[in-house]
Design an enzyme around this catalytic site. Structure first.
Site, PDB file in Angstrom:
ATOM      1  N   TYR A 128      -5.632  -3.894  20.110  1.00 17.07           N
ATOM      2  CA  TYR A 128      -5.452  -2.660  20.712  1.00 17.07           C
ATOM      3  C   TYR A 128      -6.454  -1.591  20.969  1.00 17.07           C
ATOM      4  CZ  TYR A 128      -3.904   2.173  20.895  1.00 17.07           C
ATOM      5  OH  TYR A 128      -3.887   3.616  21.236  1.00 17.07           O
ATOM      6  N   TYR A 141      -6.719  10.613  21.914  1.00 15.59           N
ATOM      7  CA  TYR A 141      -5.538  11.360  21.024  1.00 15.59           C
ATOM      8  C   TYR A 141      -6.001  11.165  19.474  1.00 15.59           C
ATOM      9  CZ  TYR A 141      -2.997  10.287  25.296  1.00 15.59           C
ATOM     10  OH  TYR A 141      -2.550  10.282  26.331  1.00 15.59           O
ATOM     11  N   LEU A 146       3.817   6.607  10.385  1.00 16.94           N
ATOM     12  CA  LEU A 146       4.156   7.567   9.188  1.00 16.94           C
ATOM     13  C   LEU A 146       5.327   8.380   9.730  1.00 16.94           C
ATOM     14  CD1 LEU A 146       3.861   8.695   6.448  1.00 16.94           C
ATOM     15  CD2 LEU A 146       2.234  10.146   7.245  1.00 16.94           C
ATOM     16  N   THR A 154      -8.901   5.685  17.816  1.00 13.93           N
ATOM     17  CA  THR A 154      -9.230   4.498  17.444  1.00 13.93           C
ATOM     18  C   THR A 154     -10.667   4.059  17.828  1.00 13.93           C
ATOM     19  OG1 THR A 154      -6.887   4.133  17.424  1.00 13.93           O
ATOM     20  CG2 THR A 154      -8.421   2.118  17.315  1.00 13.93           C
ATOM     21  N   GLU A 195      -4.112  -2.812   5.586  1.00  9.78           N
ATOM     22  CA  GLU A 195      -5.069  -3.632   6.291  1.00  9.78           C
ATOM     23  C   GLU A 195      -5.687  -2.863   7.410  1.00  9.78           C
ATOM     24  OE1 GLU A 195      -6.787  -6.425   4.962  1.00  9.78           O
ATOM     25  OE2 GLU A 195      -8.310  -6.154   6.351  1.00  9.78           O
ATOM     26  N   GLY A 196      -6.978  -2.596   7.632  1.00 13.27           N
ATOM     27  CA  GLY A 196      -7.351  -1.902   8.907  1.00 13.27           C
ATOM     28  C   GLY A 196      -7.162  -0.308   8.756  1.00 13.27           C
ATOM     29  N   PHE A 225      -0.735   6.395  30.939  1.00 13.44           N
ATOM     30  CA  PHE A 225      -0.153   6.080  29.796  1.00 13.44           C
ATOM     31  C   PHE A 225       0.454   4.522  29.503  1.00 13.44           C
ATOM     32  CE2 PHE A 225       0.159  10.384  28.272  1.00 13.44           C
ATOM     33  CZ  PHE A 225       0.359  11.247  29.320  1.00 13.44           C
ATOM     34  N   ARG A 258      -5.417  12.202   8.086  1.00 15.77           N
ATOM     35  CA  ARG A 258      -5.351  12.086   9.667  1.00 15.77           C
ATOM     36  C   ARG A 258      -5.239  13.326  10.295  1.00 15.77           C
ATOM     37  NH1 ARG A 258      -6.546   7.651   7.954  1.00 15.77           N
ATOM     38  NH2 ARG A 258      -5.788   5.866   8.734  1.00 15.77           N
ATOM     39  N   LYS A 300      -8.755   0.087  24.317  1.00 10.97           N
ATOM     40  CA  LYS A 300      -9.236   1.529  24.725  1.00 10.97           C
ATOM     41  C   LYS A 300     -10.481   1.521  24.876  1.00 10.97           C
ATOM     42  CE  LYS A 300      -4.908   3.004  24.381  1.00 10.97           C
ATOM     43  NZ  LYS A 300      -4.286   3.274  25.571  1.00 10.97           N
ATOM     44  N   SER A 332      -7.834   6.974  22.655  1.00  8.70           N
ATOM     45  CA  SER A 332      -7.441   7.145  21.191  1.00  8.70           C
ATOM     46  C   SER A 332      -8.639   7.309  20.343  1.00  8.70           C
ATOM     47  CB  SER A 332      -6.506   5.863  20.768  1.00  8.70           C
ATOM     48  OG  SER A 332      -6.251   5.753  19.464  1.00  8.70           O
ATOM     49  N   VAL A 337       3.867   4.586   0.483  1.00  5.26           N
ATOM     50  CA  VAL A 337       2.604   5.315   0.886  1.00  5.26           C
ATOM     51  C   VAL A 337       1.502   4.231   0.878  1.00  5.26           C
ATOM     52  CG1 VAL A 337       1.183   7.039   0.171  1.00  5.26           C
ATOM     53  CG2 VAL A 337       3.611   7.551   0.181  1.00  5.26           C
TER      54      VAL A 337
HETATM   55  C1  WQD Z   1      -1.028   7.217   9.561  1.00  2.04           C
HETATM   56  C2  WQD Z   1      -1.352   7.391   7.889  1.00  2.04           C
HETATM   57  C3  WQD Z   1      -1.218   5.131   6.983  1.00  2.04           C
HETATM   58  C4  WQD Z   1       3.118   4.204   7.765  1.00  2.04           C
HETATM   59  C5  WQD Z   1      -2.349   4.758  14.749  1.00  2.04           C
HETATM   60  C6  WQD Z   1      -2.776   4.068  15.808  1.00  2.04           C
HETATM   61  C7  WQD Z   1      -3.333   5.043  16.368  1.00  2.04           C
HETATM   62  C8  WQD Z   1      -2.395   5.794  17.070  1.00  2.04           C
HETATM   63  C9  WQD Z   1      -1.504   6.548  16.213  1.00  2.04           C
HETATM   64  C10 WQD Z   1      -2.034   4.700  19.454  1.00  2.04           C
HETATM   65  C11 WQD Z   1      -2.168   6.192   7.383  1.00  2.04           C
HETATM   66  C12 WQD Z   1       0.050   6.123   6.383  1.00  2.04           C
HETATM   67  C13 WQD Z   1       1.967   5.031   7.788  1.00  2.04           C
HETATM   68  C14 WQD Z   1       3.633   4.068   6.492  1.00  2.04           C
HETATM   69  C15 WQD Z   1       2.088   5.269   5.283  1.00  2.04           C
HETATM   70  N1  WQD Z   1      -1.399   4.923  17.964  1.00  2.04           N
HETATM   71  N2  WQD Z   1       1.559   5.240   6.487  1.00  2.04           N
HETATM   72  N3  WQD Z   1       3.322   4.563   5.398  1.00  2.04           N
HETATM   73  O1  WQD Z   1      -2.517   4.214  11.713  1.00  2.04           O
HETATM   74  O2  WQD Z   1      -3.488   6.587  11.816  1.00  2.04           O
HETATM   75  O3  WQD Z   1      -2.751   5.333  13.904  1.00  2.04           O
HETATM   76  O4  WQD Z   1      -0.976   5.357  15.318  1.00  2.04           O
HETATM   77  O5  WQD Z   1      -2.643   5.293  19.918  1.00  2.04           O
HETATM   78  O6  WQD Z   1      -4.218   4.005  17.554  1.00  2.04           O
HETATM   79  O7  WQD Z   1      -3.988   3.232  14.759  1.00  2.04           O
HETATM   80  O8  WQD Z   1      -0.883   6.138  12.282  1.00  2.04           O
HETATM   81  O9  WQD Z   1       1.069   6.725  11.458  1.00  2.04           O
HETATM   82  O10 WQD Z   1       0.404   4.098  11.485  1.00  2.04           O
HETATM   83  O11 WQD Z   1      -0.552   5.947   9.891  1.00  2.04           O
HETATM   84  O12 WQD Z   1       1.403   5.450   4.305  1.00  2.04           O
HETATM   85  O13 WQD Z   1       4.991   3.526   6.494  1.00  2.04           O
HETATM   86  O14 WQD Z   1      -0.037   7.073   7.395  1.00  2.04           O
HETATM   87  O15 WQD Z   1      -1.432   4.133   5.964  1.00  2.04           O
HETATM   88  O16 WQD Z   1      -2.871   6.449   6.437  1.00  2.04           O
HETATM   89  P1  WQD Z   1      -2.584   5.414  12.227  1.00  2.04           P
HETATM   90  P2  WQD Z   1       0.010   5.712  11.313  1.00  2.04           P
END
Ligand code: WQD
Length: 340
Positions: A151, A179, A202, A128, A298-299, A82, A233, A155, A126, A219
């Site tokens: 990042y 994951y 989130l 990702t 972004e992204g 990990f 997701r 992976k 991931s 959001v």
């Molecule tokens: C989920 C959704 C955000 C925060 C990331 C990494 C991934 C893995 C998991 C390591 C998205 C939205 C988020 C907030 C929001 N990590 N959001 N407000 O980006 O899918 O994945 O974490 O392995 O590799 O990329 O997860 O929880 O950041 O976002 O609206 O304050 O929640 O836009 O749609 P993500 P996340």
């Protein structure tokens, strides 16, 4: 029982996996450099299982230390790896930290495993690697797209390093678990996610907002081409994810793998939007969450959820918990650490 090394074993997913390994009777050795975890997690693990894993604080970037560790632990039968940095945003700002910490360490561990009589390696990968996949749900055959962040690139490159090594090291067998979105905490609320600083993800941002640490959840966009306009997701309970690691390890230990290197998507197969996650939280907590719609981040990919056929039918693992179960455990954990 077999001795298993868990690198990054005091981290969020690592600690939950250590618990499940101990529950299965494995002898567990944990390495962690404590750069993104707390030594207190060790007592959390012990209080859940009644057994304390052997723990060594060790920086896997130090090749001498890695070699010294394996010299003292020649009887390791498997490694679950990990240890890595995992903040997407930070990786964009500091790519070399990510390439060094996520890839050099992987190479040093694989170098040690390559000279053992037999070795079984589970890699923390991931979804990702898929970027914005064209077809939902996402299968393991979906094309790996050019990474959206250093990042994510670590992976992708990590998986290639493992594949190339398995091709030439006959005694090495490996599985990459891709994951989706790990959330929640152990139902005992003795271990869980401990984000440092402002949470990027989130669910911890939701629970910290509800706990009063954050004023309001933003959001990130409600104008996506999805039913309610917010991103989708595959949110998987961290305990389900931890159990997938034990099943994958047992697959290798028992020689049931079909190839020296395999990949599996680890998700629930269910896509949930940001608003649906908020609704789930409100349902299980009985609270109304303070949130606002903000600009897109972004992204972010529009949607990503797993096709779990291979994990269910080949690996023999299936997620058991629902989104509500996971959100309930996340909230219980948040209340526990904030003494609410
Ligand atoms: C989920 C959704 C955000 C925060 C990331 C990494 C991934 C893995 C998991 C390591 C998205 C939205 C988020 C907030 C929001 N990590 N959001 N407000 O980006 O899918 O994945 O974490 O392995 O590799 O990329 O997860 O929880 O950041 O976002 O609206 O304050 O929640 O836009 O749609 P993500 P996340």
């Amino acid at each position: 029982m077999d001795k298993i090394l868990v690198t990054g074993g005091l981290g969020f997913i690592g600690s939950h996996t250590v618990v499940e390994l101990q529950n299965e009777g494995f002898e567990v050795v944990v390495i962690d450099d404590l750069s993104n975890s707390s030594i207190d997690v060790l007592s959390g693990i012990t209080s859940i299982t009644g057994k304390s894993p052997v723990f060594e604080i060790l920086d896997l970037k130090d090749i001498q230390k890695v070699q010294g560790f394996f010299k003292n632990h020649q009887d390791i039968k498997g490694v679950i790896h990990f240890a890595a940095s995992k903040a997407v945003g930070e990786s964009v700002q500091n790519p070399l930290k990510y390439y060094e910490n996520n890839l050099n360490t992987l190479v040093y561990v694989l170098q040690e495993l390559s000279v053992l009589p037999t070795s079984n390696f589970i890699f923390s990968s991931s979804c990702t690697v898929y970027g914005q996949a064209d077809v939902m749900p996402i299968t393991e055959n979906a094309p790996v797209k050019s990474a959206e962040s250093p990042y994510g690139n670590t992976k992708q490159i990590g998986e290639e390093i493992i594949q190339d090594t398995c091709n030439v090291v006959p005694n090495l067998k490996a599985i990459s678990l891709r994951y989706f979105n790990p959330i929640g905490a152990h139902p005992t609320a003795k271990i869980g996610e401990l984000p440092i600083g402002v949470p990027q993800n989130l669910v911890p941002f939701i629970t910290q907002t509800a706990a009063g640490l954050r004023d309001c959840l933003s959001v990130f966009g409600d104008d996506y081409p999805t039913p309610d306009g917010t991103c989708i997701r595959d949110y998987i309970h961290v305990v389900d994810l931890a159990k997938a690691h034990v099943v994958a390890l047992q697959r290798l230990l028992s020689g049931n793998n079909e190839a020296n290197y395999e990949t599996f998507n680890v998700g629930t197969g269910v896509g949930s939007s940001v608003l649906e996650v908020i609704q789930s939280f409100e349902r299980v907590s009985g609270l109304s969450l303070n949130y606002k719609i903000a600009p897109r981040r972004e992204g972010d990919v529009i949607q990503a959820y797993a096709n779990t056929t291979k994990a269910n039918n080949v690996l023999g693992w299936k997620a058991q918990s629902t989104l509500d179960d996971a959100m309930k455990s996340a909230w219980l954990w948040e209340k526990q650490i904030r003494n609410l």
